[in-house]
Design an enzyme around this catalytic site. Sequence first.
Site, mmCIF file in Angstrom:
data_model
loop_
_atom_site.group_PDB
_atom_site.id
_atom_site.type_symbol
_atom_site.label_atom_id
_atom_site.label_comp_id
_atom_site.label_asym_id
_atom_site.label_seq_id
_atom_site.Cartn_x
_atom_site.Cartn_y
_atom_site.Cartn_z
ATOM 1 C CD GLN A 47 -3.033 0.760 0.116
ATOM 2 O OE1 GLN A 47 -3.152 -0.352 -0.376
ATOM 3 N NE2 GLN A 47 -3.741 1.794 -0.284
ATOM 4 C CD GLU A 86 8.128 -26.522 8.058
ATOM 5 O OE1 GLU A 86 8.310 -26.747 9.264
ATOM 6 O OE2 GLU A 86 9.052 -26.320 7.255
HETATM 7 C C1 LIG Z 1 4.988 -24.211 -1.540
HETATM 8 C C2 LIG Z 1 4.686 -25.339 -0.595
HETATM 9 C C3 LIG Z 1 5.717 -26.103 -0.075
HETATM 10 C C4 LIG Z 1 5.436 -27.190 0.776
HETATM 11 N N1 LIG Z 1 6.458 -28.012 1.196
HETATM 12 C C5 LIG Z 1 6.152 -29.176 1.827
HETATM 13 C C6 LIG Z 1 7.183 -30.147 2.118
HETATM 14 O O1 LIG Z 1 8.370 -29.936 1.841
HETATM 15 N N2 LIG Z 1 6.812 -31.308 2.699
HETATM 16 C C7 LIG Z 1 5.515 -31.597 3.013
HETATM 17 O O2 LIG Z 1 5.256 -32.685 3.526
HETATM 18 N N3 LIG Z 1 4.532 -30.695 2.774
HETATM 19 C C8 LIG Z 1 4.819 -29.501 2.180
HETATM 20 N N4 LIG Z 1 3.816 -28.601 1.898
HETATM 21 C C9 LIG Z 1 2.441 -28.925 2.262
HETATM 22 C C10 LIG Z 1 1.858 -28.071 3.386
HETATM 23 O O3 LIG Z 1 2.485 -28.382 4.598
HETATM 24 C C11 LIG Z 1 0.343 -28.323 3.386
HETATM 25 O O4 LIG Z 1 -0.178 -27.664 2.230
HETATM 26 C C12 LIG Z 1 -0.332 -27.836 4.633
HETATM 27 O O5 LIG Z 1 0.048 -28.600 5.742
HETATM 28 C C13 LIG Z 1 -1.868 -27.882 4.523
HETATM 29 O O6 LIG Z 1 -2.313 -29.107 4.034
HETATM 30 P P1 LIG Z 1 -3.334 -29.147 2.809
HETATM 31 O O7 LIG Z 1 -2.786 -28.289 1.741
HETATM 32 O O8 LIG Z 1 -3.626 -30.566 2.469
HETATM 33 O O9 LIG Z 1 -4.654 -28.480 3.356
HETATM 34 P P2 LIG Z 1 -5.850 -29.224 4.130
HETATM 35 O O10 LIG Z 1 -5.323 -30.006 5.257
HETATM 36 O O11 LIG Z 1 -6.700 -29.925 3.127
HETATM 37 O O12 LIG Z 1 -6.645 -27.979 4.695
HETATM 38 C C14 LIG Z 1 -7.544 -27.192 3.916
HETATM 39 C C15 LIG Z 1 -8.127 -26.137 4.846
HETATM 40 O O13 LIG Z 1 -8.892 -26.775 5.883
HETATM 41 C C16 LIG Z 1 -8.422 -26.377 7.153
HETATM 42 N N5 LIG Z 1 -8.580 -27.472 8.091
HETATM 43 C C17 LIG Z 1 -8.128 -28.759 7.987
HETATM 44 N N6 LIG Z 1 -8.474 -29.468 9.066
HETATM 45 C C18 LIG Z 1 -9.130 -28.624 9.899
HETATM 46 C C19 LIG Z 1 -9.733 -28.763 11.187
HETATM 47 N N7 LIG Z 1 -9.723 -29.915 11.850
HETATM 48 N N8 LIG Z 1 -10.331 -27.675 11.725
HETATM 49 C C20 LIG Z 1 -10.361 -26.497 11.070
HETATM 50 N N9 LIG Z 1 -9.813 -26.300 9.855
HETATM 51 C C21 LIG Z 1 -9.197 -27.351 9.272
HETATM 52 C C22 LIG Z 1 -6.945 -26.005 6.922
HETATM 53 O O14 LIG Z 1 -6.464 -25.160 7.962
HETATM 54 C C23 LIG Z 1 -7.044 -25.316 5.577
HETATM 55 O O15 LIG Z 1 -7.495 -23.998 5.738
HETATM 56 C C24 LIG Z 1 4.093 -27.478 1.110
HETATM 57 C C25 LIG Z 1 3.053 -26.681 0.613
HETATM 58 C C26 LIG Z 1 3.333 -25.643 -0.254
HETATM 59 C C27 LIG Z 1 2.171 -24.852 -0.824
#
Ligand SMILES: Cc1cc2nc3c(=O)[nH]c(=O)nc-3n(C[C@H](O)[C@H](O)[C@H](O)COP(=O)(O)OP(=O)(O)OC[C@H]3O[C@@H](n4cnc5c(N)ncnc54)[C@H](O)[C@@H]3O)c2cc1C
Length: 382
Positions: free
Chosen positions: A339, A366
């Site tokens: 901004q 994470e």
């Molecule tokens: C650029 C990047 C690098 C990454 N690097 C790594 C890596 O090196 N190794 C690795 O293992 N992973 C890695 N990740 C994965 C990352 O850790 C996950 O994307 C993250 O933990 C969320 O998991 P998900 O994307 O499956 O979301 P989901 O678990 O499907 O969640 C979707 C939404 O629902 C919410 N949610 C889920 N459960 C609940 C609940 N019980 N109550 C309320 N809300 C909830 C979440 O907070 C989120 O808002 C990476 C991700 C990205 C984008």
Amino acid sequence: MDFRLTEEQEALRESVRDFAREVVAPVIAEHYEKHTFPYEVVRQMGKMGLFGLPFSEEYGGMGGNYFTLCLALEELARVDSSVAITLEAAISLGAMPIYRFGTEEQKAQWLPKLISGEALAGFGLTEPGVGSDAGGTQTRAVLDGDEWVINGSKAFITNSGTDITTLVTVTAVTGTRPDGSKELSTIIVPSGTPGFTVAPAYSKVGWNASDTHELTFDDCRVPAGNLLGERGRGFAQFLRILDEGRIAIAALAVGLAQGCVDESLKYARERHAFGQPIGNYQAIQFKIADMEMRAHTARLAYYDAAARMLAGEPFKRQAAIAKLHASTIAVDNAREATQIHGGYGFMNEYPVARFWRDSKILEIGEGTSEVQRMIIARDLGL
Ligand SMILES: Cc1cc2nc3c(=O)[nH]c(=O)nc-3n(C[C@H](O)[C@H](O)[C@H](O)COP(=O)(O)OP(=O)(O)OC[C@H]3O[C@@H](n4cnc5c(N)ncnc54)[C@H](O)[C@@H]3O)c2cc1C
């Protein structure tokens, strides 16, 4: 209570700050724009010993600790988050599981190259269908004679597909416990193992100079000896790795938030509107004062979590608080810095545009902000 840094810590912080400004800043915008991995920067970070910061000298490390790593991450992220996450993931997710849970043979085989930065490792926990609920892992590993046969896939794995990636550790279901729950274990899969495929890099919103891939395992066979630590300890292992990692991500978020202050201060002095530098207007001054306040308090939160961890005290709640707070304020600071830069803040040539795009993932990776709140609430007895 003394949060002042030692002379050694100050010296490290200054040398990483200089490195970030002199080596990273001039080249990173181009890598970001072209989505290329900054091998030369990584090589130089290796030469500086950054990949060995928290590891003992026995394996070629610098003999520092996790806090010194956090200081380095903060200074790198102040200039660029792709480089900072490359270092964070290489240490915290790549080398640390082997350092903490590996056999002497595994450590001797893999750590020297990871710690020198000549090689990188990834950590595969997340899957296309399972993220936050990591206990629901679908990838399976079956022992067949003296080999594990792995089938499944992992999503969003950092540092998993560079030219210098040497292995990924993956969590997999290796059996069923007497109570019917999944037995999870962690297994080392060297790059190039038949049946292990690395998909092309994702097209991401931010962290564009960092390396992220989906991985698939199709009857992928590795020696039984590639089991990391004890069979069935996978869940406990990744919880420990993620607890520590949250402090590191908090440090990275603080760095981004501070970088927003740096850039905004500079711009507020240079940019004139209505006959004066915009920094003369209280509306802009208050934005920058709030940004500094947020960066400062988030820094204290991660210092506190790191201090507890190093003292051997429980630190789960404090690490979750630090990660939740630091990632939230990083997004706030990035929005305000943009901004302050007006239209130029929306142009990729300005670092704040990168900060804005890089900030959002801090609330997701994470452990999402919702997961951090779940950890804090659970630790409070709910
Ligand atoms: C650029 C990047 C690098 C990454 N690097 C790594 C890596 O090196 N190794 C690795 O293992 N992973 C890695 N990740 C994965 C990352 O850790 C996950 O994307 C993250 O933990 C969320 O998991 P998900 O994307 O499956 O979301 P989901 O678990 O499907 O969640 C979707 C939404 O629902 C919410 N949610 C889920 N459960 C609940 C609940 N019980 N109550 C309320 N809300 C909830 C979440 O907070 C989120 O808002 C990476 C991700 C990205 C984008």
